[in-house]
Design an enzyme around this catalytic site. Sequence first.
Site, mmCIF file in Angstrom:
data_model
loop_
_atom_site.group_PDB
_atom_site.id
_atom_site.type_symbol
_atom_site.label_atom_id
_atom_site.label_comp_id
_atom_site.label_asym_id
_atom_site.label_seq_id
_atom_site.Cartn_x
_atom_site.Cartn_y
_atom_site.Cartn_z
ATOM 1 N N HIS A 1 0.997 -1.090 0.017
ATOM 2 C CA HIS A 1 -0.157 -0.019 0.098
ATOM 3 C C HIS A 1 0.738 1.455 -0.042
ATOM 4 C CE1 HIS A 1 -4.025 1.884 0.115
ATOM 5 N NE2 HIS A 1 -4.406 1.224 0.714
ATOM 6 N N ARG A 2 2.231 1.152 0.347
ATOM 7 C CA ARG A 2 3.203 2.276 0.224
ATOM 8 C C ARG A 2 3.116 2.660 -1.041
ATOM 9 N NH1 ARG A 2 8.042 -0.073 3.354
ATOM 10 N NH2 ARG A 2 7.759 -1.404 1.811
#
Length: 417
Positions: free
Chosen positions: A390-391
């Site tokens: 998700h980064r």
Amino acid sequence: MTDILMPRLSDTMEEGVISSWQKQPGDEVAVGDVIVDIETDKAVMEYEAYEAGVLEKILVAEGETAAIGAPIAVLVPANGASPSPAPAAQPAPAPEPAPVPEVPATAPAPAPVVARSGNGSRPPSSPLARRLARDHGIDLATLNGSGPGGRIVRADIESAIRSGAPAPAPAPAPAPAPAASAASARAAEDPDVEAVPLNRFRKVAARRLVESKREAPHFYLNREVDAEPLLAFRASLNEALAPAKVSVNDLIVKASATALREHPDVNVSYTEENLLFHKRVHVGIAVAVEDGLLVPVIKDADRKGVAEIGRETRELAGKARDGKLTLQQMSGGTFSVSNLGMFGVDSFAAVINPPEAAILAVGAVRDEPVVRDGQVVPGKRMALTLSVDHRATDGATAAKFLDRLAALLQNPLLIVA
């Protein structure tokens, strides 16, 4: 005098284990000679000399670990060697010390190679054979090699294991580590439990997977696709390409690469300072091997035909199982595919392989009833699970990628268009 330093042999390597010294103190070394076999987090590689001289001293003994950039031996000019070379350092009967911080190398690392002819006093043997022999306590000097020039190969070690070849006299047992887990202590006392020490590949894989789950916030997207068009297309393709064969996984790899080219926001890597957009598409393929899992990489998969991907995949998978993959063949992946469908697994979620930002998990093709034109008819379904960092990307971006991938698999002519 020149220090021979532990080289960085892979992009994820932090330390290396001395598998076996091919030169001993007092031996002459020519440029290109194999000095030592080094076990990394990915493979056992041969370290070639980039400077001529005489090996004066071994600083790190077989089985011991050294950080990248740490001296492991000393090389002196041929006319400056000590007449009585120092013996190799012996392993101390104590637990392995914690790795020291990485030290920058002061000399360029030589290019490792995989094949070589034996030299020196040791019997010629492959790196995989040496590692198996060490793991099973087999003395190579007691074996006759069946390979070219008497080279000891994996089959010789496996034969010795089956026949119960005698192991060399054991070294003094190291003192038990004070931090041994309660479970390990109980297992040691339980006659119904066999404790098998983790090999280096398992240890490194465990550490990297823990780091991946801890550092990369995973999220998962699930999608089922109609696999009937894909299977029909594969059958037609194999008929046209005979005797060459294309697998379902080859088509998935090609489709993934095509979708990545169209959705470059998924073909990325996250760092603390930057988001790295990869201009080339390199797809890693998870291959189960005896010691765990290896991920050879199909470079520029988006630019290759399905038949070429199939040939390269079979070649790399064979090398992975034989322990013959080079580091170049396992490095540089920007995305991975893990397929457990052949084991009957319906669906699963894979752990991201850093520094990649996503991995596709593929389940088995299942016979299921489906609705077509308002009628329930027999159908074939396949589950896809996309694990995403998700980064590096967000849910909507990953969902668009997965939607395009599903469209390609359900309209397979688009894969080769």
